[in-house]
Design a protein around this motif. Structure first.
Motif, mmCIF file in Angstrom:
data_model
loop_
_atom_site.group_PDB
_atom_site.id
_atom_site.type_symbol
_atom_site.label_atom_id
_atom_site.label_comp_id
_atom_site.label_asym_id
_atom_site.label_seq_id
_atom_site.Cartn_x
_atom_site.Cartn_y
_atom_site.Cartn_z
ATOM 1 N N ASN A 148 41.668 40.333 34.627
ATOM 2 C CA ASN A 148 42.922 40.404 35.740
ATOM 3 C C ASN A 148 42.232 41.224 36.693
ATOM 4 O OD1 ASN A 148 44.362 38.983 34.148
ATOM 5 N ND2 ASN A 148 45.642 40.436 33.335
ATOM 6 N N ILE A 149 41.649 42.423 36.613
ATOM 7 C CA ILE A 149 41.391 43.209 37.818
ATOM 8 C C ILE A 149 40.099 42.544 38.452
ATOM 9 C CG2 ILE A 149 40.038 45.441 38.178
ATOM 10 C CD1 ILE A 149 41.225 46.666 35.745
ATOM 11 N N ALA A 150 39.317 41.850 37.804
ATOM 12 C CA ALA A 150 38.287 40.870 38.449
ATOM 13 C C ALA A 150 38.993 39.973 39.393
ATOM 14 C CB ALA A 150 37.111 40.325 37.491
ATOM 15 N N ASP A 151 40.138 39.316 38.817
ATOM 16 C CA ASP A 151 40.703 38.179 39.554
ATOM 17 C C ASP A 151 41.308 38.808 40.922
ATOM 18 O OD1 ASP A 151 39.960 36.356 37.629
ATOM 19 O OD2 ASP A 151 41.869 36.323 36.760
ATOM 20 N N ILE A 152 41.968 39.666 40.740
ATOM 21 C CA ILE A 152 42.666 40.141 41.844
ATOM 22 C C ILE A 152 41.609 40.716 42.950
ATOM 23 C CG2 ILE A 152 44.830 41.010 41.232
ATOM 24 C CD1 ILE A 152 43.922 43.704 41.441
ATOM 25 N N ILE A 153 40.388 41.511 42.470
ATOM 26 C CA ILE A 153 39.465 41.921 43.435
ATOM 27 C C ILE A 153 38.869 40.696 44.078
ATOM 28 C CG2 ILE A 153 37.095 43.166 43.792
ATOM 29 C CD1 ILE A 153 38.156 44.916 41.588
ATOM 30 N N TYR A 154 38.681 39.504 43.263
ATOM 31 C CA TYR A 154 37.873 38.293 44.054
ATOM 32 C C TYR A 154 39.120 37.613 44.827
ATOM 33 C CZ TYR A 154 35.846 33.922 44.354
ATOM 34 O OH TYR A 154 35.301 32.884 45.087
ATOM 35 N N GLY A 155 40.205 37.519 44.347
ATOM 36 C CA GLY A 155 41.453 36.646 45.273
ATOM 37 C C GLY A 155 41.938 37.369 46.363
ATOM 38 N N PHE A 156 42.215 38.715 46.245
ATOM 39 C CA PHE A 156 42.656 39.360 47.180
ATOM 40 C C PHE A 156 41.911 40.142 48.142
ATOM 41 C CE2 PHE A 156 46.730 40.130 44.586
ATOM 42 C CZ PHE A 156 47.340 38.525 44.834
ATOM 43 N N ALA A 166 34.783 45.353 38.130
ATOM 44 C CA ALA A 166 35.844 45.306 37.217
ATOM 45 C C ALA A 166 35.196 45.883 35.827
ATOM 46 C CB ALA A 166 36.352 44.007 36.793
ATOM 47 N N LYS A 167 34.056 45.200 35.634
ATOM 48 C CA LYS A 167 33.359 45.711 34.435
ATOM 49 C C LYS A 167 33.330 47.232 34.640
ATOM 50 C CE LYS A 167 29.290 44.305 31.537
ATOM 51 N NZ LYS A 167 28.246 45.027 31.554
ATOM 52 N N ILE A 213 46.998 44.993 48.053
ATOM 53 C CA ILE A 213 47.613 43.672 48.355
ATOM 54 C C ILE A 213 48.457 43.611 46.730
ATOM 55 C CG2 ILE A 213 47.440 41.172 48.229
ATOM 56 C CD1 ILE A 213 45.117 41.592 50.496
ATOM 57 N N ALA A 214 47.629 43.599 45.887
ATOM 58 C CA ALA A 214 48.259 43.840 44.322
ATOM 59 C C ALA A 214 49.426 44.603 44.178
ATOM 60 C CB ALA A 214 47.027 43.602 43.204
ATOM 61 N N THR A 215 49.025 45.791 44.629
ATOM 62 C CA THR A 215 50.132 46.993 44.385
ATOM 63 C C THR A 215 51.360 46.678 45.006
ATOM 64 O OG1 THR A 215 48.322 48.531 44.071
ATOM 65 C CG2 THR A 215 50.430 49.676 44.694
ATOM 66 N N ASN A 216 51.518 46.178 46.082
ATOM 67 C CA ASN A 216 52.547 45.819 46.895
ATOM 68 C C ASN A 216 53.014 44.442 46.796
ATOM 69 O OD1 ASN A 216 52.974 48.794 48.109
ATOM 70 N ND2 ASN A 216 50.853 48.155 48.662
#
Ligand SMILES: C[S@@+](CC[C@H](N)C(=O)[O-])C[C@H]1O[C@@H](n2cnc3c(N)ncnc32)[C@H](O)[C@@H]1O
Length: 297
Positions: A148-156, A166-167, A213-216
């Protein structure tokens, strides 16, 4: 420390304000856009200023000083524009202005971890005093799954080394909780610093954008305000939206095109308005700004 409003005149001109109008400034910030409207129209218009950050209220009131005005503040998210207006017993409005993202105060002095150049607690909340229920960047990096961390760093963040970062985050937090911005910057440097050698962008830029972006819930809040805000607009009312990165601009563009295709709105500028060379020179923060304007028909 002052916050210089971006695309100030263009975004306000785009609202086509008339005497008697009610305008929502959904991102009050340092009050820069609101104060310009007050200077132009005094108390012949009503302005409702929203911000999740309570400090926006006092900053704006200091700017307004004795200038005649009809200004109301609500410490609310713009995604709740409908509730705010209901509470104020206002049925609909003539204009909605959004200047997305964070203010210079939040970046430079709020101490909530928005900048990778300052060692601060890793909060990244728009709210000044987040409660237990509010998500923080610290909670994301210390408790979310690696995927999930990797997904937000990539997506947002559109960060191509998201999986490596993320690793490393998950490996590091097993040793010690990640508490500050500098804890996280070190992890990112260790994970991908080498790939960024010689590039002009700091290796933490994209990860920090993604976490903010994810936090808010910034993108879902934007989708919500575009929808609810449009419903709160009078016919002939205008929306003026300034975005700062491609993910936001895409959402605004898509929503506007959707409304136009349904015959509900007119897009005023086909291509987004961008800062002039002079504005870019005097305010580097305006670099990636794009303004889109819409009229409800
Ligand atoms: C770029 S600043 C606005 C600056 C302002 N236009 C000025 O010229 O001073 C963005 C502001 O929007 C606020 N904000 C961000 N997301 C928000 C949301 N969902 N609801 C309300 N305010 C929000 C931030 O706290 C910040 O103060």
């Amino acid at each position: 420390m002052t916050h210089i409003p971006v695309l100030r005149d263009e975004s306000i001109d785009g609202l086509a304000i008339k005497k008697g109008d009610i305008v929502v400034d959904g991102t009050l910030g340092g009050g820069g856009h609101t104060f310009e409207m007050i200077k132009r129209y005094n108390d012949s218009i009503k302005i409702i200023g929203l911000d999740l950050d309570i400090d926006a209220k006092s900053r704006t009131e200091i700017l307004i000083g004795d200038t005649p005005s009809d200004f109301v503040f609500a410490n609310s998210g713009f995604q709740d524009i409908d509730k705010v207006l209901t509470d104020l017993k206002i049925e609909n409005v003539d204009g909605i202005l959004l200047d997305l993202g964070i203010s210079s105060f939040q970046l430079e002095v709020a101490g909530r971890g928005f900048s990778f150049l300052k060692d601060e607690p890793l909060l990244m909340t728009m709210k000044k005093e987040p409660t237990e229920e509010d998500l923080t960047a610290k909670e994301i990096v210390n408790t979310w799954d690696e995927e999930n961390i990797a997904d937000i760093i990539y997506g947002f963040g559109e960060e191509k080394y998201s999986r490596k970062i993320a690793k490393k985050i998950v490996e590091s937090r097993k040793e010690k909780e990640i508490e500050t911005t500098f804890d996280l910057v070190k992890i990112i440097q260790d994970a991908v610093g080498g790939y960024y050698k010689g590039l002009r962008i700091h290796p933490a830029t994209r990860t920090f954008q993604a976490l903010r972006i994810a936090t808010n819930s910034e993108l879902s809040n934007l989708e919500e305000v575009l929808d609810k805000g449009f419903n709160c607009l009078k016919k002939g009312g205008h929306m003026s939206i300034i975005s700062f990165h491609s993910l936001e601009d895409r959402i605004v563009k898509r929503a506007f095109v959707g409304l136009k295709e349904k015959g509900l709105a007119k897009i005023i500028n086909k291509k987004p308005i961008i800062p002039t060379a002079e504005e870019l020179r005097s305010n580097p923060r305006s670099r990636s700004a794009k303004l889109r304007l819409l009229e409800k028909i």
